[in-house]
Scaffold this motif. Structure first.
Motif, PDB file in Angstrom:
ATOM      1  N   ASP A  34       5.291  -5.554  -0.231  1.00 57.85           N
ATOM      2  CA  ASP A  34       5.567  -4.809   0.989  1.00 57.85           C
ATOM      3  C   ASP A  34       5.798  -3.344   0.658  1.00 57.85           C
ATOM      4  N   PHE A  35       5.454  -2.477   1.588  1.00 57.37           N
ATOM      5  CA  PHE A  35       5.803  -1.065   1.464  1.00 57.37           C
ATOM      6  C   PHE A  35       6.525  -0.668   2.740  1.00 57.37           C
ATOM      7  N   ALA A  80       1.549   7.950   1.912  1.00 55.62           N
ATOM      8  CA  ALA A  80       1.706   7.315   0.609  1.00 55.62           C
ATOM      9  C   ALA A  80       1.419   5.822   0.693  1.00 55.62           C
ATOM     10  N   ALA A  81       1.867   5.187   1.771  1.00 55.16           N
ATOM     11  CA  ALA A  81       1.634   3.756   1.939  1.00 55.16           C
ATOM     12  C   ALA A  81       0.143   3.451   2.084  1.00 55.16           C
ATOM     13  N   ILE A  82      -0.603   4.318   2.776  1.00 53.73           N
ATOM     14  CA  ILE A  82      -2.056   4.150   2.896  1.00 53.73           C
ATOM     15  C   ILE A  82      -2.697   4.183   1.511  1.00 53.73           C
ATOM     16  N   LYS A  83      -2.295   5.158   0.707  1.00 49.87           N
ATOM     17  CA  LYS A  83      -2.853   5.299  -0.640  1.00 49.87           C
ATOM     18  C   LYS A  83      -2.434   4.127  -1.532  1.00 49.87           C
ATOM     19  N   ASN A 116       9.758   5.432   0.857  1.00 45.01           N
ATOM     20  CA  ASN A 116       8.914   4.261   0.689  1.00 45.01           C
ATOM     21  C   ASN A 116       9.562   3.334  -0.321  1.00 45.01           C
ATOM     22  N   PHE A 117       9.724   2.072   0.040  1.00 41.70           N
ATOM     23  CA  PHE A 117      10.238   1.079  -0.871  1.00 41.70           C
ATOM     24  C   PHE A 117       9.087   0.172  -1.283  1.00 41.70           C
TER      25      PHE A 117
END
Length: 304
Positions: free
Chosen positions: A300-301, A170-173, A292-293
């Protein structure tokens, strides 16, 4: 935190053996007398690698379970030769009734121990009320938890996932979408990533591409391209590589946890924060767990 291998130390010892495992030296420091067995967590051709363990030979019942596992499971993990049946608090019990002290805690996720009564009551109450409705509908407990997390952290939003690898995916996306959103007129927005040596970010294809350990990546290449690996803790090399219009995000583990505990310095993390801010890149802290925040303020993630 410079050199994490694809192994972790099994810290499950028979409780009765603890006096033999640890002893106090004259300086009142704990000295290990038994070398913990190394257990590989990478994909292996033989699921039952020989483990250097100080444990007693497995019983017939344990051997039957281990043999059954070999016949029905993909050989992804080499397990310690212990078949756990139950637990209470910080103690575990195998199929033969032997007692162990659980110093692994499900790889740092069973923070309340086994059979905690308050946790059990909450699970039973929820199971008796509502089991699972997916994200197609609103759910009061889910929204309540999200609100508490936002109020207790830096984040403006949360994103729930099932695993750390999924959180990293999710962070990559998020990172690539953020770059496209931030530069709508740019034909080729930043799409590259930086990760660090001895890192482990997951087994899914995107997270795998960010994992430096070759034994994880090689069997599945080609993985996602455009990932640069930099020596963990090398601030100068990282700052040179974090270029505007090129790097979408930097992925880093503040504490690398495979094969030991290696912690990043505050100066190193601050250098990454500053370089990412100057380059317009996101900084992703890969922590333990599966949340994920997202902070609109700091960009930031955090994947927990």
């Amino acid at each position: 935190m410079n050199s994490l291998q694809a192994t972790h130390f099994s810290l499950v010892f028979p409780a009765r053996n603890l006096p033999r495992v640890f002893e106090l030296d004259r300086g009142n420091r704990f000295a290990s007398r038994v070398k913990p067995p190394k257990v590989s967590s990478c994909l292996v051709s033989d699921a039952q690698q020989k483990v250097e363990a100080s444990l007693e030979p497995a019983s017939r019942e344990s051997k039957e379970v281990m043999e059954m596992e070999r016949n029905v499971f993909v050989g992804t993990y080499a397990r310690a030769p212990v078949v756990i049946k139950s637990g209470r608090g910080c103690k575990l019990y195998d199929v033969d009734g032997k007692e162990y002290l659980d110093m692994t805690a499900g790889i740092a996720v069973n923070s309340l121990g086994h059979g905690d009564q308050d946790w059990l009551n909450a699970v039973v109450e929820q199971a008796n009320t509502l089991t699972h409705v997916s994200n197609v509908y609103y759910s009061i407990p889910q929204v309540t938890l999200g609100k508490r997390l936002v109020e207790s952290s830096f984040a403006d939003r949360v994103f729930f996932t099932n695993s750390g690898a999924e959180a990293n995916e999710a962070a990559i996306k998020f990172a690539r979408k953020f770059q496209r959103f931030s530069h709508p007129d740019k034909k080729l927005p930043a799409t590259e990533f930086i990760a660090f040596t001895n890192s482990f970010h997951g087994r899914t294809m995107g997270a795998l591409a960010l994992t430096s350990k070759e034994q994880y990546r090689l069997p599945f290449e080609p993985v996602m391209p455009a990932v640069t690996f930099i020596e963990y803790g090398n601030s100068e090399e990282a700052k040179k590589a974090i270029q505007p219009g090129k790097m979408a995000a930097v992925f880093v583990e503040p504490i690398q946890g495979e094969g030991g505990i290696y912690s990043a310095t505050k100066d190193f993390l601050q250098a990454l924060r500053t370089a990412c801010d100057e380059a317009g890149a996101l900084l992703v802290f890969d922590e333990v767990g599966s949340l994920n925040f997202c902070s609109h303020k700091q960009l930031d993630f955090f994947s927990f």
